[in-house]
Structure formats: C-alpha cells, structure tokens
Design an enzyme around this catalytic site. Sequence first.
Site, PDB file in Angstrom:
ATOM      1  N   ASP A 138       1.283   6.115   5.739  1.00  0.00           N
ATOM      2  CA  ASP A 138       0.339   5.157   5.169  1.00  0.00           C
ATOM      3  C   ASP A 138       0.857   4.526   3.872  1.00  0.00           C
ATOM      4  O   ASP A 138       0.172   3.734   3.254  1.00  0.00           O
ATOM      5  CB  ASP A 138      -1.022   5.842   4.944  1.00  0.00           C
ATOM      6  CG  ASP A 138      -2.187   4.905   5.148  1.00  0.00           C
ATOM      7  OD1 ASP A 138      -1.987   3.828   5.731  1.00  0.00           O
ATOM      8  OD2 ASP A 138      -3.298   5.235   4.697  1.00  0.00           O
TER       9      ASP A 138
ATOM     10  N   LYS B 163       0.839  -1.206   0.000  1.00  0.00           N
ATOM     11  CA  LYS B 163       0.000   0.000   0.000  1.00  0.00           C
ATOM     12  C   LYS B 163       0.872   1.254   0.000  1.00  0.00           C
ATOM     13  O   LYS B 163       1.667   1.457   0.924  1.00  0.00           O
ATOM     14  CB  LYS B 163      -0.919  -0.016   1.226  1.00  0.00           C
ATOM     15  CG  LYS B 163      -1.769   1.252   1.416  1.00  0.00           C
ATOM     16  CD  LYS B 163      -2.676   1.154   2.655  1.00  0.00           C
ATOM     17  CE  LYS B 163      -3.440   2.445   2.928  1.00  0.00           C
ATOM     18  NZ  LYS B 163      -4.270   2.380   4.162  1.00  0.00           N
TER      19      LYS B 163
ATOM     20  N   ARG C 223      -7.982  -0.601   1.089  1.00  0.00           N
ATOM     21  CA  ARG C 223      -8.508  -1.812   0.441  1.00  0.00           C
ATOM     22  C   ARG C 223      -8.950  -1.521  -0.983  1.00  0.00           C
ATOM     23  O   ARG C 223      -8.939  -2.403  -1.832  1.00  0.00           O
ATOM     24  CB  ARG C 223      -9.632  -2.403   1.296  1.00  0.00           C
ATOM     25  CG  ARG C 223     -10.787  -1.475   1.492  1.00  0.00           C
ATOM     26  CD  ARG C 223     -11.689  -1.901   2.642  1.00  0.00           C
ATOM     27  NE  ARG C 223     -11.116  -1.581   3.948  1.00  0.00           N
ATOM     28  CZ  ARG C 223     -11.674  -1.895   5.109  1.00  0.00           C
ATOM     29  NH1 ARG C 223     -12.812  -2.571   5.149  1.00  0.00           N
ATOM     30  NH2 ARG C 223     -11.095  -1.561   6.241  1.00  0.00           N
TER      31      ARG C 223
ATOM     32  N   ASP D  66     -12.575   6.651   4.304  1.00  0.00           N
ATOM     33  CA  ASP D  66     -11.321   6.397   5.029  1.00  0.00           C
ATOM     34  C   ASP D  66     -10.897   4.930   4.923  1.00  0.00           C
ATOM     35  O   ASP D  66      -9.785   4.571   5.305  1.00  0.00           O
ATOM     36  CB  ASP D  66     -11.488   6.814   6.498  1.00  0.00           C
ATOM     37  CG  ASP D  66     -10.161   7.004   7.204  1.00  0.00           C
ATOM     38  OD1 ASP D  66      -9.113   7.009   6.510  1.00  0.00           O
ATOM     39  OD2 ASP D  66     -10.168   7.156   8.440  1.00  0.00           O
TER      40      ASP D  66
ATOM     41  N   ASP E 218      -2.965   9.938   4.191  1.00  0.00           N
ATOM     42  CA  ASP E 218      -4.349   9.517   4.414  1.00  0.00           C
ATOM     43  C   ASP E 218      -5.047  10.468   5.371  1.00  0.00           C
ATOM     44  O   ASP E 218      -4.974  10.307   6.593  1.00  0.00           O
ATOM     45  CB  ASP E 218      -4.381   8.082   4.958  1.00  0.00           C
ATOM     46  CG  ASP E 218      -5.810   7.567   5.135  1.00  0.00           C
ATOM     47  OD1 ASP E 218      -6.750   8.235   4.646  1.00  0.00           O
ATOM     48  OD2 ASP E 218      -5.965   6.496   5.743  1.00  0.00           O
TER      49      ASP E 218
ATOM     50  N   LYS F 224     -10.464  12.286   8.889  1.00  0.00           N
ATOM     51  CA  LYS F 224      -9.953  11.841  10.186  1.00  0.00           C
ATOM     52  C   LYS F 224      -9.896  13.013  11.157  1.00  0.00           C
ATOM     53  O   LYS F 224      -9.743  14.159  10.736  1.00  0.00           O
ATOM     54  CB  LYS F 224      -8.520  11.287  10.021  1.00  0.00           C
ATOM     55  CG  LYS F 224      -8.423   9.931   9.360  1.00  0.00           C
ATOM     56  CD  LYS F 224      -6.975   9.488   9.306  1.00  0.00           C
ATOM     57  CE  LYS F 224      -6.834   8.150   8.574  1.00  0.00           C
ATOM     58  NZ  LYS F 224      -7.477   7.030   9.278  1.00  0.00           N
TER      59      LYS F 224
END
Length: 521
Positions: A311, A288, A374, A370, A293, A300
């Site tokens: 991230d 990843k 995936r 968020d 992020d 967030k």
Amino acid sequence: MRLEVGSRAPETVATPLMAVLVAADRPFEELDALDRAAGGMLRRAVGAGDFKGREGDRVLGYGGGWEDWAPAPAWTGKGPGRVLFMGVGDSASLTPERMRRAGGGAVRAAEDQRVSELALNLDHLGAAVDAAGVQSAAEGMVLAAWRFRELKSARNGGGGHGPGDAEGVRGERTPPLVESAALVGGGASRWEAPVRIARAFAEGQNLARTLQARPGNVATPSHLAAEAERIAAEAGLECEILGPGELESERMGALLAVARGSREEPRLIVLRHRGGEAGAAPLVLVGKGLTFDAGGISLKPPKGMEKMKYDMSGGAAVLGAMLAIGRLGLPVNVTAVVPSSENLPGGSATKPGDVVRSRAGKTIEVINTDAEGRLILADALHYAAEWRPAAIVDCATLTGACVVALGHHRSALLGSDDGLVEELRAAGDRAGEPCWPLPLDGRYRRQLKSDVADLKNVGGRPAGTITAACFLSEFVGSAPWAHLDIAGTAYGKTRKPYLADGPAGVPCRLLLEWVRARAGP
Ligand code: BES
Ligand code: MN
Ligand code: ZN
C-alpha cells in the site's frame, strides 16, 4: 545490471549470448554473416517455414570457438558463443512497448541459458528503431534483470551476493543474475543518450520495486524516510522529513489520525529537485506511502492481507522517479511528497464515527478507517498546494473499486485539469504504463456529505474510485491536479517479458515520461 553501448562488428563481439532482433519485413539475408558464424540455423529455420520474424519466433545457434571435447567443449570467447535470433514483427509496427518486450525477452533468454551477460543486436531493424525504441529496449533489459533476494539466505541464492547459482534447500537452482549487457549495432553512436535515460528510468523503477517488495516490518515509515535521505544524497536532491512533532505543528490531523493505531511513527517525506529556474513553479509528485494497511478498526479480512504491504506503492514509485530525475538532472523543478504511516487497529486507533480536522481546516467524519489513503493524501496534497505548483500529480493504491473497474492492465486517471489528464494519458502510453480516464464531476461529490462534519471519508459502493478522487480534490485548492489510482496495476500477476510477477513499480515510468515532456526537449 551494467548496461553499455558497443559499436563493434557483431560477429566479433565476445559474448556468451548475442540476441539479434529480427524484423519480419526486412530481408533475412542481411543476417547471413552472423548466421553462418553460428551454424546456419536461421537459414534452415526460414527455409523450413519455422521462422518468419514474428514476435515469439526464435532460432538458437552456436558460434565458433567452442573447443573440442576433452574434457568437455568449452567456449573460448572469440565472437558470440550463442546467437539467438528473435522475431519482433513488422518494422512498421515496432512500438516502444514491443522493443521493451524484446529487451526483456533477451534477458530472460540469458537466464534460460544460465549466462550472466549478453549483447542485444539491433542492426537488422535499421532505421525502424529510433531513440524511443532504443530507450525502451534498454529499459526492458534493466527491468527484466531485477530480483528481490535480500531476505533469502545465501544457500537460497540470497543476500544479493555470490553467483546466485546455489542449490536451494529444496534442490531448485535459482537462475544467475544477468549482470551485464551491451547494445550493439551500427547506430550505436546515437544510442548513448537514450541508454542513459533508460538506465536512470529503469533503475529508479527497480528501486521502487525493491521498496515495494520489502515487508511491512522492514519498510516502515521511518525506513522510507531513511531511503529518501539516501536517494537525496545519491541524486543531489534536498530532503526534508517531518515526524510527529512537525506534523502536529503543521496541523496534519488527518495523517495523524491514521497513524494513531500504530506504534510506528508517521513521516512526511519531501524531496526537492531544483533543475529549473530558481523560483519557477515546481511540478509536484505525491505518492501514498501506507506501509501496511490492515484497515484499522474497520479491520480487513485475513485473506490476502499480506498484500497490503504494497500500500506504499505510490510512494515507492515517486521515490524511484525522484532518483532518476536527480541523476539525469532534468531541467525542471520537481518536488516529491510522500505521506507515510501504518494503518493498524491499536488501542488508540481512530474509530468509525470519529471526526478529525485536516490541515486544510476541513473536518472529516471517518466512517470507515480502511479509507485511510485519502486521509493521509488530503494533508499531503494541501501542504503541496500551498507552494503554488505548476501541477500536482498523485498516485495511490487507493480503492478496490478501481480493480473492479479496470482490472490489472490500466491505472485509473482522474483530474481537475483536462490538459494535464491528457498529458498523463499520453505519457502512460509512451511508457508502456497505460491509464484510462474516469469522470470527476460534481454530482459524485454529494455522496461525501456528512451530517456532523464538512465531509465523510467514504461515499458508499457506487463509483468508489470516483468518490475517492472527489475527496482528494477537496484539498488541492486551485492547482492543476490529477490522480492515478494504481490499486490494480502496482503489483500482481500480469507478467511481461520485462516485468516479473510481483511489485511492478507502476507508475514510475509514466511519471518520468511526463516530467521529461514538461522539462522540454
Ligand atoms: N489500500 C486500500 C485499497 C486497495 C484495495 C489497494 C485492493 C489494493 C488492492 C485502501 O486503503 C482501502 O482499503 N480502500 C477501501 C475504501 C473503502 C473502505 C471505501 C476499499 O477500496 O475497499
Ligand atoms: Mn485501506
Ligand atoms: Zn490503503
């Protein structure tokens, strides 16, 4: 740090610091010559009961060759200037991790003494130290010497140049960089191979740490792509970079959906090492590479958000591993895939409720923007699965739930293939980057059912790490696949003698130990 192997008699090695690893269960008298040359402090400390050879036991002596006063005593460089005896415990329990800690501890001692070179003497360990032990000690030294100073001004010891001993603006002195080290002892003729491996592994990991440490405004997706090209040139790899146009043609709608909220363009980085037979199914490493992020529209909270520059840790570890694989020329085909994007709440950002079409053709209802990791991994995994790989291993700072489940000491390990899961678990133990399995059974999959699309991107609070892995499993086809959630292990405050707080480069060594085992003896 330069690292070499030397086979000279330890008393004659000219070094400002010789660290001598001492086994608790072997006769200390074997160290007599060195001890005498350094003032006999070990003999006294053993007699006083202060030194028993346990891990943490230390005695420092000073060698001969320190010139007389006038104007001040100066070390003339004949033999070791300082000798540091370091206990490592019983030789029977001399694990690779213990050796890694010892190597790291020796480099920290050099920093404490403000010297930039040292020798590590393994003679006292005798046959208790095998190739894995030598490799681990050497890894520990190279990892311990890593710093991230490129964004500090020279007056703060920065720039990566100069002696690094400058007065800081607040008056603190940064310790010098340890620039060179040697492993010395009678077994040295057998150490070239493990030290070569250690150097490649640890330098790959240090590269991963440097990429992690770079802030989001430096380490953008295009920056990671440029770094991948540099790695390819240095290590003899093939490099292919997909930008927005290619990602459109590849119908990577999930990756593109994440990138929409940012002005930084996404990239998909592919690196190929062809070390095996032509046409042999490759091992695929996926990481990843989310360079910042913010959570997207599902923003967030501010506290600690700066940490989300990390991230991209999975991608960094994969790039570092590829540098090592290429340099070592491991006899196996390995392909790396790093999907890279920012996750910001810009005006054209994907919104909660939006439905996006992944490369696999499956539609995804984005409940929470968020849960973006995936999404970018879904397209990368599907892309990789088409190559009919021998195995796919992905690593990602994927879920906060993983930090709740396992904390900072083990990564979570999930996969569709029990054999592969066990290989990775064992590789993590060898590498000192332990992980632990979580179950991946079909019942958790139901939490991802969507009313409007094929699946949704979040499964609610229960078993967040497992449902995230379930989501990924939808995109790997029939390839043997495993996933490492490194949200708790990739960075943080779990300092070890060989690893400072901050970016850890995990699971770079785990991946390398696994690839090396797959490559065969
Ligand atoms: N990058 C985060 C996961 C993360 C959390 C990494 C803490 C390191 C430390 C990931 O993209 C994320 O935000 N995950 C969400 C998923 C949730 C919305 C289902 C999470 O874990 O909160
Ligand atoms: Mn997120
Ligand atoms: Zn994320």
